[in-house]
Design an enzyme around this catalytic site. Structure first.
Site, PDB file in Angstrom:
ATOM      1  N   TYR A 184       0.845  -1.195   0.000  1.00 16.23           N
ATOM      2  CA  TYR A 184       0.000   0.000   0.000  1.00 16.23           C
ATOM      3  C   TYR A 184       0.880   1.244   0.000  1.00 16.23           C
ATOM      4  CZ  TYR A 184      -4.972  -0.927   0.416  1.00 16.23           C
ATOM      5  OH  TYR A 184      -6.265  -1.222   0.144  1.00 16.23           O
ATOM      6  N   GLU A 195      -0.503   4.756  -0.434  1.00 23.59           N
ATOM      7  CA  GLU A 195      -1.327   5.960  -0.609  1.00 23.59           C
ATOM      8  C   GLU A 195      -0.507   7.215  -0.378  1.00 23.59           C
ATOM      9  OE1 GLU A 195      -3.250   3.551   1.650  1.00 23.59           O
ATOM     10  OE2 GLU A 195      -5.343   4.010   1.082  1.00 23.59           O
ATOM     11  N   ASP A 216      -6.333  14.589 -24.716  1.00 25.47           N
ATOM     12  CA  ASP A 216      -6.409  13.186 -24.324  1.00 25.47           C
ATOM     13  C   ASP A 216      -5.668  12.400 -25.402  1.00 25.47           C
ATOM     14  OD1 ASP A 216      -6.990  10.549 -23.928  1.00 25.47           O
ATOM     15  OD2 ASP A 216      -9.109  10.854 -23.468  1.00 25.47           O
ATOM     16  N   THR A 244      -3.593   6.944 -21.634  1.00 31.02           N
ATOM     17  CA  THR A 244      -3.398   5.596 -21.115  1.00 31.02           C
ATOM     18  C   THR A 244      -1.925   5.264 -21.342  1.00 31.02           C
ATOM     19  OG1 THR A 244      -3.992   4.705 -23.271  1.00 31.02           O
ATOM     20  CG2 THR A 244      -5.730   4.753 -21.598  1.00 31.02           C
ATOM     21  N   LYS A 290      -1.488   1.605 -24.888  1.00 35.18           N
ATOM     22  CA  LYS A 290      -1.828   1.544 -26.319  1.00 35.18           C
ATOM     23  C   LYS A 290      -0.535   1.691 -27.124  1.00 35.18           C
ATOM     24  CE  LYS A 290      -6.582   3.011 -25.588  1.00 35.18           C
ATOM     25  NZ  LYS A 290      -6.919   3.820 -24.426  1.00 35.18           N
ATOM     26  N   ARG A 307      -1.425  -1.859 -18.586  1.00 32.05           N
ATOM     27  CA  ARG A 307      -2.699  -1.135 -18.537  1.00 32.05           C
ATOM     28  C   ARG A 307      -2.607  -0.064 -17.462  1.00 32.05           C
ATOM     29  NH1 ARG A 307      -5.678  -3.721 -21.737  1.00 32.05           N
ATOM     30  NH2 ARG A 307      -7.302  -2.167 -21.543  1.00 32.05           N
TER      31      ARG A 307
HETATM   32  N1  DSN Z   1     -11.328   1.316 -25.042  1.00 34.46           N
HETATM   33  C1  DSN Z   1     -10.414   2.259 -25.607  1.00 34.46           C
HETATM   34  C2  DSN Z   1     -10.300   2.144 -27.079  1.00 34.46           C
HETATM   35  O1  DSN Z   1     -10.388   1.045 -27.570  1.00 34.46           O
HETATM   36  O2  DSN Z   1     -10.118   3.131 -27.762  1.00 34.46           O
HETATM   37  C3  DSN Z   1     -10.732   3.652 -25.229  1.00 34.46           C
HETATM   38  O3  DSN Z   1     -11.146   3.696 -23.937  1.00 34.46           O
END
Ligand code: DSN
Length: 422
Positions: free
Chosen positions: A54, A56, A201, A228, A231, A237
């Site tokens: 933990y 925090e 974003d 994120t 990707k 993730r």
């Molecule tokens: N689920 C993601 C995507 O595939 O673009 C976005 O949140």
């Protein structure tokens, strides 16, 4: 990749699901543009003992003891993230891109304040203010659109008019299904004109920005980037928030994320982020990002030659949107399912102002980040596009699909998933 010795002995059911997924990933071709294959080093970090801890708070200011190593790991992740994007501040604790966006809203807005973001069917994201999300009960979201779906050009004048009319506190750029480069200069100017904070974003294209293949919104004065990490950035993730230079904004974001929204950070994921950011800082990642763009263009060429309508007229990034309704006379669900049977995974997707329902939309969305990680070049991705075209032209033909599945397996075998990228 791992032998899963202990799970195998202890829990057959979970073991079988994991190795089944491992086989699916190895034998099929992943074209979902928001997915990728992480290195073994990233997976080792994600599977590490840091999951037991933990933490925090933030480095040097935690609510529990025993933070000697977690502080080190978080500082590494923050430092590398800042370097990758040219930011002064980074928060690498968001569990997801959605949490990154929600924390960013709560840091900067009061209930009832307005955000101007991209319409979902034109490429925006649920967290940019879709009515099904809870954030729309708190904040007011208004949406700009694409002006011309033949070119994908955003209606920047419309954006400006909306900004003047609605006086948003946040002008939000970014998308989850849009294929063109954004005019950051124009967006930043509009934000400045109405006194809004500019946020990008970059969930989808963060890796392409970090690798220098696409422009960096910070170079045009954007205040914040949310993202994120899993990707194009090819990490575990998770989410990420970067602040270009405003310390007050950075402090508000830290507070909004913890204790505002989340509890303890997932320190194993933070460690995995640090490893992935370290990989993205290597010269090989630049080559990867450039190859992603080349591969997407190679796929674009195949469909253009066949006369199939590409939404926005083509792509400048890692993904493509095909209008399969106009191109093949089928809906996106039929296309997704036929390709899935052949081992090609992608997703059905709405097209701008789609007349069809989201479960049977007119389009499919796909991209090349994952297969580029496997080493696919322009010739190999063109071969994938040819296979896709044959299946989409005759999606009920089971015999054809079975034959194509073998070709997909052959390609997958030729380009195995890599364990290391450095
Ligand atoms: N689920 C993601 C995507 O595939 O673009 C976005 O949140």
């Amino acid at each position: 990749m791992f032998d899963y010795e202990f799970i195998k002995k202890q829990d057959k059911e979970v073991y079988e699901a994991i190795v089944g997924e491992e086989r699916r990933q190895a034998e099929g071709l992943e074209l979902i543009p928001s997915e990728n294959y992480v290195s073994k080093a990233v997976r080792e970090a994600a599977a590490s003992v840091l999951t037991n801890k933990y933490s925090e708070g933030y480095p040097g200011k935690r609510y529990y003891g025993g933070q000697e190593f977690t502080d080190k790991v978080e500082e590494l992740a923050r430092g590398r993230a800042k370097k990758l994007f040219g930011a002064k501040f980074a928060n690498i604790q968001p569990h997801s891109g959605a949490n990154a966006n929600i924390a960013m809203y709560f840091a900067l807005l009061q209930p009832g304040d307005t955000v101007l973001g991209m319409d979902l069917s034109h490429g925006g994201h649920l967290t940019h203010g879709h009515p099904v999300t809870y954030i729309t009960k708190v904040f007011n979201f208004v949406r700009y659109k694409i002006k011309d779906t033949k070119t994908g050009e955003i209606d920047y004048e419309g954006m400006r008019q909306m900004a003047l009319e609605h006086k948003p506190k946040i002008l939000l750029a970014g998308f989850s299904s849009y294929t063109r480069e954004l005019d950051y200069q124009k967006i930043a100017e509009i934000a400045k004109e109405v006194g809004a904070i500019s946020v990008m974003d970059a969930a989808h294209i963060a890796g392409l920005i970090a690798g220098g293949a696409l422009k960096n919104p910070f170079d045009f004065g954007f205040d914040i980037i949310t993202s994120t990490t899993h990707k194009t950035l090819r990490g575990p993730r998770g989410g990420l928030i970067l602040v270009r230079e405003d310390e007050e904004i950075a402090k508000k974001i830290d507070k909004a994320l913890f204790p505002g929204l989340q509890g303890g950070p997932l320190m194993h994921q933070v460690a995995a982020k640090a490893v992935a950011f370290g990989e993205a800082l290597q010269p090989s990642f630049k080559t990867y990002a450039e190859q992603v763009l080349k591969n997407a263009k190679a796929m674009e060429r195949v469909f253009k030659e066949k006369g199939i309508e590409l939404v926005n007229g083509g792509t400048d990034n890692h993904m493509l949107l095909l209008n399969v309704q106009s191109g093949y006379g089928i809906d996106g669900a039929v296309a997704e399912s036929a390709l899935d049977k052949a081992g090609i995974t992608l997703n059905k997707n709405v097209i701008p102002d789609d007349p069809n329902l989201p479960m049977r939309p007119s389009g499919i969305r796909f991209g090349v980040p994952a297969i580029t990680s496997r080493g696919f070049d322009e010739v190999a991705v063109a071969q994938v596009a040819e296979i896709m075209h044959e299946i989409l032209s005759d999606p009920q033909n089971e015999e054809l699909i079975t034959k194509k599945k073998e070709e997909v397996k052959e390609l997958a075998k030729r380009f195995p998933i890599k364990e290391s990228y450095v």
